[in-house]
Structures are given as C-alpha cells and as structure tokens.
Design an enzyme around this catalytic site. Structure first.
Site: not given
Ligand code: BES
Ligand code: MN
Ligand code: ZN
Length: 494
Positions: A275, A349
């Site tokens: 990230k 997931r």
């Molecule tokens: N934990 C994150 C989702 C999240 C984002 C929670 C902001 C709280 C605040 C999750 O694991 C994630 O990184 N999801 C990605 C999925 C994508 C790679 C398909 C996302 O939402 O960007």
């Molecule tokens: Mn994630």
C-alpha cells in the site's frame, strides 16, 4: 467501567449534584412545561433563556446555567428536538453530549433528569446509558494521565416515577454489558500493530472468555497446516509472527449455532502489492471484524443470552518479506478450492475463505461474517452505513431491523450473477481480485464461492468500523461497530 450509572426515584426537589441535566423537547407545550419543571432551581436564568429564545430545545442544542445554589450549582439543558421525531438515537446522542459537557466542567457527579420517554422505557434508558458511556470513551491508555482533578465518577438517572425503577434497573444491567463489549472492540481496534498481533489477539479472546464466561480454543501454525488452511498460511507468510485461528463457543451445544466470523488482519501493509504509506497506519484497525466478534461474545456472555454462538477469527499479519506470498501464487483453501492471488492486498477474503469453510462443520443456523474488506465499500457508502451482502433475505431483514434499532445500520448491495465472471481465473478456481469496478461486490462474490450449505450474510465494515472524525458517541478511529448490531440481532434470535 470506572464510571457508575445508577437510577434514583426523586424530584421534583433537586438532588445534590455537580451538574443537573434536563433534556428538553422543542415542541411549544412540552418546551414550556419542561423548562418550568427545571425552574425549581435557577429561576431567573431559566426565565431569560426562555424569553430570549437562546435555548429552544433543538436536537443537540445545549445551554448551561449557574444557579447559585450550593447543592446543585449547574443546570445543563440538552435539546431533544420535537417529541414526534425522538428516537433511541436522539437519546444516545443527547446523553453523550451531556456526559461530555459534565466531564469538561470537571463534575464528579451528574444527574440526568429523564424526560417523558417515547417507546419502551427500558430501551430508552439503555440508550441514555450507552450514549453517556460510549460518548466518554477515549483511547488514552498510552498517554500520561493529565491529573486535573476528580474524574466523572457517577451519572445517576432521575425520575419522579417509581414505575420506572424496574425497567431502568434492567436497562442499566443491559447497557453495562453492551458498553463493555463495545469498548473492548474499540480498544482492540485502536491498539497499534506492535501490541495487537495474532498471538496477543488470541490472548485477548482467552481473557474475555475467562472474564465473562465462554470457551476459547486457539489453533497455531502447525494445526493450520495440518487442517489445510492455505489462505491463512499464505497471507501470514511474510510475517515473522505466527498466525492464529481463534475459536469461541458460547451456549448450549444442543442448539444449532449462529456462527460469527471476523477478519483478523492485525496489520495490513498490502504485502508485496504494498500500500502507499499515506494513511497506512489506519490498517492497524484491519482486525475490526475480529474485534466486533470478540466484543459481541463479551456482551452476549455477560447478558447470558439464550443462544448458541460460535466465533471464528483467522488472525494474521499481512507483511512483505522474502517469504511473503507473491502475486500470481496459487493457494488451496480448507474446502479444496484454489485461489489465484493476483493482488496480495486482497488478503482478507483469502483468510475468510478458510474460516467460512471451517464454519460448515458446526451445521450453523446462520453465518455472519464481519470484515474491513474493501476500500470500495467506503467509496460507495462512506462511513455512514455498513455494506451487506448475502444469500438469505430473511436473515438480512433481521440484521436491517437490528441496525435501525441500534443505529448501526446496514445497506444491501446486490450479488447479481453478472458480477461472478469478474473473479474468474484462467489458472485457478477463482481469482482474488475483480478489476476496477464494483469492488465491494466482487469481494462478496469471492466469499460466496467459499461458503458452505448455510444461510449467510457478509458485512463489509471498512467504512463504519474506522471513523475519520469524532461524533457524539464515537471518536476518530475504531468505532466498535458490530457489537451493538449483533447483540440486538441475537436478543431477537428465536
Ligand atoms: N483492509 C483493506 C480494505 C480497507 C481499505 C479497509 C480502507 C479499511 C479502509 C483490504 O485488505 C484491501 O486492501 N482491499 C483492497 C482490495 C483490492 C486490492 C482489490 C482495496 O480495497 O483496495
Ligand atoms: Mn489489503
Ligand atoms: Zn485488509
């Protein structure tokens, strides 16, 4: 809870207290009646407040009055708005405003004069107590205490009606359990990743179980390998810490259980699909689903609700590193299905798939998972309402009702068939990302592909569990969302 909440039958004589709070409706006739009742002390000041119109009883409005009376030096007025629009949520917010105002004024006791209550008196008193306690919550255990005098020690609810005593006492017991579970969930979510990691999260569940009365069993890495929880193992591979799988059980084994599943990513860096650094710190709260499940167990066990509950928490840390999983890896879940890991940041997931497969062995009456699963749900719904998906309209309707009562509202997103092909993989049974569009739904579809033969609801709490701003009874950071929702849902479970 250091703060005590009690109930007294008293009035119209003013009790001795540092702050006496009156909750005032804005409707003309109620307004004058309630203001006049408050006038037994602080006469002249209250009169001029009425005459000038400086306080009208609008929802959330406040006014403070110095009475000159030694036993009751301050009157605080908190507006409730028009009686016809009063709801449990109005009570929660008004009580939170009052409690915070009392603390700000360094009161050690505050008396809340209960207004004429709309709806169930017990539910209303629960709302007042919840609002006050949750409103006073602060995550400050890592800060030096600012010793500026006495903390707020007691809030007593007062009414002239002795008929209110029994429901009020029941309500205070219920509120105490609800507040304890919610605050546990908030504390777990707000704690940083160096304090809350899979092993310590499991420890927190064990302690909650010992304290409030439910069973906890912990599986370690060796057992997860033995079982074949490929998702949990793969996501945790980049971390120096070991994963855990937390199993909680409450209630008589004669009933088919409700199974609660909580995403327990104690920190989500994204892994190799790392990230951006801006805002990454909030990923310490990526175990908010797990926190909600543990908090709900705390509350339900304290309340001794007549239900059977199973809680499942896959707990991992998603880190990059030389042994971390790579984009393109193919992993095998507990149910034998394979996933292509196109993006290591879609890790939630992957661990939930194993937990949802594990749930099958309990022959559940229903399965509800809670997860901070996607940024996409925050884009769609903001921080206001939880995204809900599932395969059973009746179960979703029950959650919706519980959501309206507790104001932890849920909103359904569709799992239409057309979305399924977005997570098709050329090389595995399913791919862990679905491309640019409908990200909350493709994540839901991924989970749907892993559920067993049971009624299921998925709650994407990425927006509601993590708040950006303070509100009346939530603070910036972990909200503890899910505890009140699930407790209310389970209170009505047949
Ligand atoms: N934990 C994150 C989702 C999240 C984002 C929670 C902001 C709280 C605040 C999750 O694991 C994630 O990184 N999801 C990605 C999925 C994508 C790679 C398909 C996302 O939402 O960007
Ligand atoms: Mn994630
Ligand atoms: Zn995550």
């Amino acid at each position: 809870m250091a703060l005590k909440t009690t109930f007294r039958v008293a009035l119209p004589r003013a009790p001795r207290t540092d702050v006496l709070v009156h909750f005032i409706h804005s409707d003309r006739s109620r307004f004058s009646k309630e203001m006049n009742a408050a006038r037994s002390i602080g006469r002249s000041g209250l009169r001029s407040l009425m005459v000038t119109g400086d306080f009208a009883g609008k929802a959330g409005e406040t006014a403070i009055l110095h009475t000159g009376a030694a036993g009751c030096p301050r009157l605080l007025l908190v507006g409730l708005g028009p009686y016809a629009k009063v709801s449990l949520e109005r009570y929660r917010r008004a009580a939170a405003i009052a409690a915070k105002e009392a603390r700000r004024r360094k009161a050690s006791t505050a008396g809340f004069v209960l207004p004429a209550l709309r709806g169930s008196a017990e539910d209303a008193v629960v709302a007042f107590a919840e609002g006050a306690h949750l409103g006073l919550y602060r995550f400050d255990k890592y800060k030096k205490p600012d010793d500026d005098g006495m903390p707020l020690e007691e809030i007593f609810l007062v009414s002239a009606s002795s008929a209110l005593r029994a429901p009020a006492l029941r309500a205070l017991r219920r509120a105490e359990a609800i507040v304890a579970g919610t605050i546990l969930a908030r504390d777990l979510a707000n704690a940083p990743g160096n304090e809350v990691y899979p092993e310590s999260l499991a420890q927190a569940a064990l302690e909650a179980g010992r304290r409030s009365g439910f069973d906890v069993r912990i599986l370690g890495e060796a057992e997860l390998s033995e079982l074949g929880m490929g998702g949990v193992l793969a996501v945790n591979r980049g971390s120096d810490r070991e994963p855990r799988f937390i199993i909680m059980e409450y209630g008589p084994t004669t009933k088919r259980p409700v199974v609660l599943v909580g995403k327990g990513v104690t920190f989500d860096t994204g892994g190799i699909s790392i990230k951006p650094s801006a805002g990454m710190a909030e990923m310490k709260m990526d175990m908010s689903g797990a926190a909600a499940v543990i908090g709900t167990f705390e509350t339900v066990a304290r309340l001794r609700l007549p239900v059977r509950l199973v809680g499942l928490v896959p707990a991992v840390e998603n880190m990059p590193g030389s042994s971390a999983q790579r984009p393109g890896d193919i992993i095998r879940h507990l149910n034998g299905k394979t996933s292509e890991v196109d993006n290591t940041d879609a890790e939630g997931r992957l661990i939930l798939a194993d937990a949802l497969a594990y749930a099958e062995r309990y022959k559940p009456a229903a399965v509800i998972d809670l997860a901070t699963l996607t940024g996409a749900v925050v884009v769609a719904l903001g921080h206001v309402v939880t995204g809900m998906m599932g395969n059973d309209p009746e179960l979703m309707r029950r959650l919706q009702t519980a959501g309206e009562t507790t104001y932890e509202r849920v909103w359904e997103l569709p799992l239409f068939d057309e979305y399924e092909r977005l997570i098709k993989s050329d090389v595995a049974d399913v791919k862990n990302v679905g491309g640019r569009w409908a990200g909350a739904i493709t994540a839901g579809w991924f989970l749907k592909k892993h559920i067993g033969n049971y009624r299921w609801v998925h709650l994407d709490i990425a927006g509601t569990a993590i708040q950006e701003e303070n509100s009346d009874y939530t603070t910036r950071g972990g909200s503890g969302v899910g505890v009140r929702l699930l407790t209310e849902f389970l209170r009505r479970w047949r």
